[in-house]
Scaffold this motif. Structure first.
Motif, PDB file in Angstrom:
ATOM      1  N   ASN A  14       1.008  -1.151  -0.132  1.00  0.00           N
ATOM      2  CA  ASN A  14       0.026  -0.033  -0.126  1.00  0.00           C
ATOM      3  C   ASN A  14       0.795   1.290   0.217  1.00  0.00           C
TER       4      ASN A  14
ATOM      5  N   TYR B 246       0.858   5.152   1.655  1.00  0.00           N
ATOM      6  CA  TYR B 246       0.693   5.938   2.534  1.00  0.00           C
ATOM      7  C   TYR B 246       0.877   7.450   2.267  1.00  0.00           C
TER       8      TYR B 246
ATOM      9  N   ILE C   2      -3.695  10.883   7.099  1.00  0.00           N
ATOM     10  CA  ILE C   2      -3.117   9.955   6.354  1.00  0.00           C
ATOM     11  C   ILE C   2      -4.159   9.272   5.619  1.00  0.00           C
TER      12      ILE C   2
ATOM     13  N   LYS D  88      -4.439   6.086   2.402  1.00  0.00           N
ATOM     14  CA  LYS D  88      -3.842   4.813   2.138  1.00  0.00           C
ATOM     15  C   LYS D  88      -4.449   4.403   0.619  1.00  0.00           C
TER      16      LYS D  88
ATOM     17  N   ILE E 124      -7.159   7.007   7.148  1.00  0.00           N
ATOM     18  CA  ILE E 124      -6.860   6.290   8.377  1.00  0.00           C
ATOM     19  C   ILE E 124      -7.245   7.093   9.611  1.00  0.00           C
TER      20      ILE E 124
ATOM     21  N   ASN F 296      -3.705  -0.930   9.523  1.00  0.00           N
ATOM     22  CA  ASN F 296      -4.493   0.570   9.379  1.00  0.00           C
ATOM     23  C   ASN F 296      -4.793   1.227  10.683  1.00  0.00           C
TER      24      ASN F 296
END
Length: 955
Positions: free
Chosen positions: A350, A352, A359, A361, A376, A407
């Motif tokens: 992933n 980020y 944040i 993703k 997130i 996560n």
């Protein structure tokens, strides 16, 4: 076209704003697309909105049929040329070094002889043999040795010598070329193939009678795709025409196909209503571009591909260039969800992304971010860093430092604002070191993770940058006041001492940034990079590195790029350098404007995601740079082409300069004009640097303007140099042109020799005159000096006399003081004795005989003797004579009849004593004094108008 002279007159900021910001506006496409669209509006090319046809010459020039005329575009700019009839140009084709165009009842070719100059030659017969009936030539196609011009009523073949018409079954629509074959549709009829200047009908094509065939594209070796305006796409092969049963066909039917082109294994169809559709060979739609996601306009009037499989698009409003080989993949924050991006990291398949809002993703399994982002939870607010250390994923947020697991956020530090996190070793123990909004935090390892150990006591300040030298000292970049040196104690739990570092001139470092490059600690300064000398605890100029970095020595940020590579970031360019053991090599040079990058000011950040992809943090979204794609770009680094090099007089007369030889001109030719271009794709802005040696020592800033002018050059030898930056980020070799401007005739060798002789004679005359004037001046100076000495001598004598007089006056003043004291003493004594005598007389009168006469007489004699003491008078006379020299002598000489008593009275009057004061001195009454004064006036023969005291005082 935009005036070069106008651009040159603008400041550099204005050039960027017009050429890059407004003219080459770059549209960003959907995530995952490694291509960009460059917009060219009528404000750029100074023509009309509609662009009907496009042709390329393969050498960096683009020719566009525009309502206002012919547009010729190259890397040096654009030109607009109008037909003599001022009619719309509908078609254009470059072939055999000629530019063929078609218009209303007009067709012919142009010769572009030099930049800004193109001459038109009409091919319409002047003898009237070719009857024009409102013919407008919409297509021009080169086929074999011939050029074909097509209108709705004619197809004309030009073999280079003569024009001959092709017999038609009736009015035709568009002449189309595909796989070396020519096709044309009869209006309201079927398709024909043009074979040896004859039209051969294609069986089964009658099905197109109710629509218009707008494009025919090669599908494979033996078949074609036929695009129609209202019935979609058909597949044509030996089996005939069949509807192309694909998911994209229904969409294309309603969008009205107007043009088509093939790019590799994809087909692109331009429509009248909905822009561009990209379809793969299986018929699956791969991309749809329109005015809402990149294009200037949805009505497509022309398509043309270049040799690099990029696409030129002519539209009802401007034209666009689609760069399919762009190494940058932009992900704009079109919906304003992300905010400003500050950091990123790749973790567990992933991507980020850390922003000022939290944040996000993205799926990153295929090495490119997915279209949708997941927020997130709990990460709201500013994110400063995302970093993977020893298999742990850390995040520095406004509210503290966190670990990201599945996560979810797990807080491991509540110290606000974790700016960074780096692994190091202190006292043989591995730790994580972090600077924050307030303090320096130390993390210690646990069994599977890390936890906060302590904060360094004794230093509280916000610091974005922190580095540790080999002696254990810390260099901190204070967010406000500059660079600090901190020495922790032996236990690394408190600060022993700290001090603020400054430049040699005492000024504070203008930046808070501390960098680690080639295992050295660097700090930026106005003089270039300075390196930290840990032994002597001071910063020294890093001259060796600065010389190799050249202009990048003044970068505002330095970021690691992996494998001994570093990004050096300046305002207008980014350089990737390989630095190893003090040796520096520039690998790539990137222009942010060219790639559509807009880094976060003062927080520029580039993160390496894998071996080939770098993440660029931007103010609006982010960008991904694929180094493999960048490396695959054309490696052609040929030097710029000098298109125009001329030196001219002020009256406009000029001479051309030759690149191959050094030219020499007279001094009147002192205005230089240079026009240069690259051989790069004109759809991508070329960035140039140039300098004129003999006038300039440094290269100019990067500019997209391929022209420069120098006026009123002085005599001398000059070399003009130009280079440009390729899309691959490489600087090309220089193109040079040298010339010499002669000195004027009056500065030639012979003229100078004659002038030297004349100057010598003039010098001799001047020298002779000077000598005479010097002697006269010397004589005058001697006279003045003698006069000055005489004057000084007289002044000295006068000064001596004045000093003597002052001395005498001082002595006299002293004597007068002494005389006054003596007189007052006698006065006081006599007054006392007179009082005693008067008291004695009273006693005698009261006592009578009781006071014997002899006693009384003895006392009277003693008192009288004391009052009229001759010794006192002699002393007084001695002092008086010292103070008033020869007074008595002069008085006796002038008035010999004066008695001693009268002389004494004169002395007392000289002292300006009153009668009351004189009386005790003469032992007489005041009346007696007045009588003496009266008799003295008589002897002195003074009239009643003259005062006795004034006379004596002035004597």
């Amino acid at each position: 076209m935009i005036s070069f002279r106008y651009l040159k007159s603008l400041p550099l900021f204005g050039q960027w704003a017009i050429v890059v910001g407004m003219l080459l506006q770059c549209a960003t496409l959907q995530a995952g697309d490694y291509f960009r669209i460059h917009h060219f509006s009528k404000d750029y090319y100074k023509g009309s909105q509609q662009n009907w046809d496009i042709s390329l010459d393969g050498n960096g020039r683009v020719f566009i049929a525009n309502n206002a005329g012919l547009i010729i575009m190259s890397s040096s700019g654009t030109e607009l040329h109008s037909l003599p009839q001022q009619t719309i140009i509908r078609s254009v084709l470059w072939s055999g070094n000629k530019i063929f165009t078609g218009s209303f009842e007009e067709f012919g070719f142009w010769e572009a002889r030099s930049p800004g100059e193109a001459v038109y030659h009409s091919l319409v017969p002047t003898d009237g043999s070719l009857a024009m009936q409102n013919d407008e030539f919409w297509k021009i196609i080169a086929h074999k040795e011939n050029i074909y011009f097509q209108s709705f009523g004619k197809i004309l073949c030009y073999d280079g010598q003569q024009i001959r018409p092709i017999a038609l079954p009736g009015p035709v629509l568009f002449l189309l070329e595909a796989a070396g074959k020519l096709f044309v549709q009869e209006i309201n009829g079927g398709l024909f193939e043009l074979v040896q200047d004859s039209l051969v009908k294609i069986p089964g094509s009658e099905l197109f009678a109710d629509t218009e065939v707008k494009t025919i594209l090669p599908y494979d070796d033996n078949s074609f795709l036929v695009g129609t305006s209202s019935r979609g796409i058909y597949h044509y092969s030996s089996k005939g025409f069949q509807q192309w049963q694909t998911e994209a066909n229904n969409e294309l039917m309603s969008s009205k196909i107007n043009h088509g082109a093939r790019i590799g294994k994809q087909f692109v169809f331009g429509t009248l209503l909905k822009g561009l559709y990209f379809v793969d060979i299986q018929g699956k739609q791969t991309l749809h571009l329109h005015s809402a996601n990149g294009l200037q306009n949805n009505t497509i009037l022309a398509l043309e591909t270049d040799h690099e499989q990029n696409l030129w698009v002519g539209m009802d409003k401007g034209f666009d260039f689609i760069w399919f080989n762009s190494p940058i993949q932009l992900h704009p924050d079109q919906e304003r969800q992300l905010g400003t991006v500050y950091t990123a990291a790749s973790w567990m398949g992933n991507l980020y992304v850390g922003t000022n809002q939290g944040i996000y993703k993205y799926d990153f399994q295929q090495g490119t971010p997915g279209k949708d982002a997941t927020f997130i939870e709990g990460s709201e607010g500013q994110v400063w860093f995302l970093k993977v250390i020893d298999g742990n994923f850390f995040a520095g947020l406004n509210q503290g430092t966190f670990l990201i697991n599945n996560n979810h956020l797990e807080q491991i530090s509540d110290v606000s604002g974790g700016y960074n996190l780096s692994k190091t070793t202190i006292n043989e123990q591995e730790i994580l070191l972090q600077s924050t909004y307030s303090s320096v935090v130390v993390f210690k390892p646990t069994k599977n993770s890390w936890e906060v150990s302590h904060s360094l006591e004794g230093f509280m300040a916000p610091a974005r940058f922190i580095e540790l030298d080999f002696l254990g000292n810390l260099l901190l970049g204070h967010s406000i006041s500059g660079i600090y040196l901190i020495q922790p104690n032996a236990g690394f739990d408190s600060v022993s001492w700290s001090k603020k570092l400054s430049l040699e001139d005492g000024l504070t470092f203008p930046s808070d940034k501390v960098f680690r490059v080639d295992n050295r600690l660097l700090v930026s300064s106005p003089h270039g990079f300075m390196q930290w000398d840990a032994i002597n605890a001071r910063l020294l100029p890093y001259t060796e590195l600065n010389v190799q970095l050249e202009e990048f020595a003044f970068s505002k940020n330095v970021l690691p790029a992996g494998m001994d590579r570093y990004w050096f970031i300046r305002d207008s360019e980014i350089g990737m350098f390989e630095i190893r053991f003090g040796k520096t090599k520039l690998l790539y040079r990137l222009i942010p404007q060219l790639l559509g990058l807009n880094l976060v000011e003062n927080h520029e950040n580039i993160i390496q995601l894998n071996d080939s992809v770098y993440f660029f943090c931007q103010e609006n979204g982010f960008g991904l740079l694929n180094m493999h794609r960048l490396h695959r770009l054309s490696g052609n680094i040929s030097p710029p082409l000098i298109e125009v090099a001329r030196i001219s007089k002020n009256d406009g007369a000029y001479k051309d300069l030759l690149v191959s030889e050094k030219s020499t001109t007279g001094n009147a030719y002192n205005n230089l004009e240079i026009v240069f271009s690259s051989n790069g794709n004109p759809g991508i802005a070329s960035y140039y640097q140039y300098k004129l040696e003999g006038i300039e020592t440094d290269w100019s800033d990067w500019t997209t303007t391929g022209k420069t002018v120098y006026n009123r050059l002085p005599p001398g030898t000059y070399t003009f140099k130009a280079r440009y930056l390729t899309t691959k980020g490489m600087v090309t070799p220089e193109t040079t042109i040298s010339f010499r401007i002669l000195k004027p005739w009056y500065l030639s060798v012979y003229a100078l020799f004659t002038d030297a002789l004349l100057l010598l004679l003039l010098g001799l005359l001047i020298w002779s005159s000077y000598k005479r004037r010097k002697w006269k001046l010397h004589e005058k100076q001697l006279r003045e000096e003698n006069e000055r000495m005489r004057s000084m001598n007289e002044k000295a004598k006068a000064e001596i006399v004045h000093l003597n007089n002052q001395k005498l006056q001082s002595e006299i003043d002293g004597k007068n003081v002494e005389l006054a004291k003596n007189t007052m003493a006698i006065l006081r004594k006599n007054e006392l004795l007179i009082k005693l005598k008067s008291e004695l007389d009273k006693q005698k009168e009261e006592l009578g005989n009781r006071l014997p006469v002899r006693y009384y007489d003895n006392l009277n004699k003693i008192l009288d003797h004391g009052i009229s003491s001759e010794h006192e008078w002699e002393m007084f006379e001695h002092l008086f004579d010292q103070a008033h020299q020869n007074f008595f002598k002069r008085l006796k000489n002038d008035y010999p009849d004066l008695t001693p008593s009268e002389l004494r009275l004169c002395a007392y009057l000289k002292l300006n004593l009153s009668s009351k004061e004189i009386a005790p001195l003469l032992n007489i009454t005041i009346r007696g004094v007045e009588e003496k004064r009266y008799r003295l006036r008589k002897k002195l023969n003074l009239s009643s108008e003259h005062g006795l005291t004034d006379f004596i005082m002035a004597f």
